[in-house]
Design a protein around this motif. Structure first.
Motif: not given
Length: 134
Positions: A33-40
């Motif tokens: 979830g943190q990775w996706m939030a970072w990418f987004n």
């Protein structure tokens, strides 16, 4: 476009396919979830223009005419590329700063930062050699 507004492209290559081993399912979900939030966030800021995880299995093609086909990097999972982001940012330092934000770093992930070449370096080298010998 002036030099101050020119942006260059950089690849973040996420190395290692096993850095998450030993984490609980909840921890893995939290990091994902943190990775996706970072990418987004990077996408919304116009800094990330592409990115994807890669499947763990692949093939390595080598030798003249691609005659050698082997399973990809078995035994070298630590260095296998697990995914990438393509960034468009001001400079190399900004790309490195973004790589330092990777949520997986605290768990052993490795991020390689590479500038994207405008043209194949081999072609440039060949052209320069021709000029030198002319």
């Amino acid at each position: 476009m002036s030099a101050s507004t020119t942006k260059a492209e950089y690849m973040l290559l996420f190395r290692g396919n096993d850095w998450h081993h030993g984490l609980s399912p909840e921890e893995m979900q939290k990091i994902a979830g943190q990775w996706m939030a970072w990418f987004n966030r990077l996408t919304e800021q116009g800094k990330a223009i592409a990115g994807n995880p890669l499947e763990r299995e692949g093939k390595i093609v080598s030798g003249k005419h691609g005659r050698v086909v082997a399973d990809g990097l078995l035994g070298f999972r630590k260095w296998a590329i697990g995914g990438y982001f393509l960034l468009r940012v001001k400079n190399f330092d900004e790309a490195v700063a973004i790589a330092q934000e990777c949520p997986g770093l605290a768990y052993g992930a490795v991020v390689e930062v590479r500038p994207v070449a405008e043209e194949c370096p081999i072609g440039v080298e060949a052209r320069e050699a021709q000029v030198a010998h002319a």
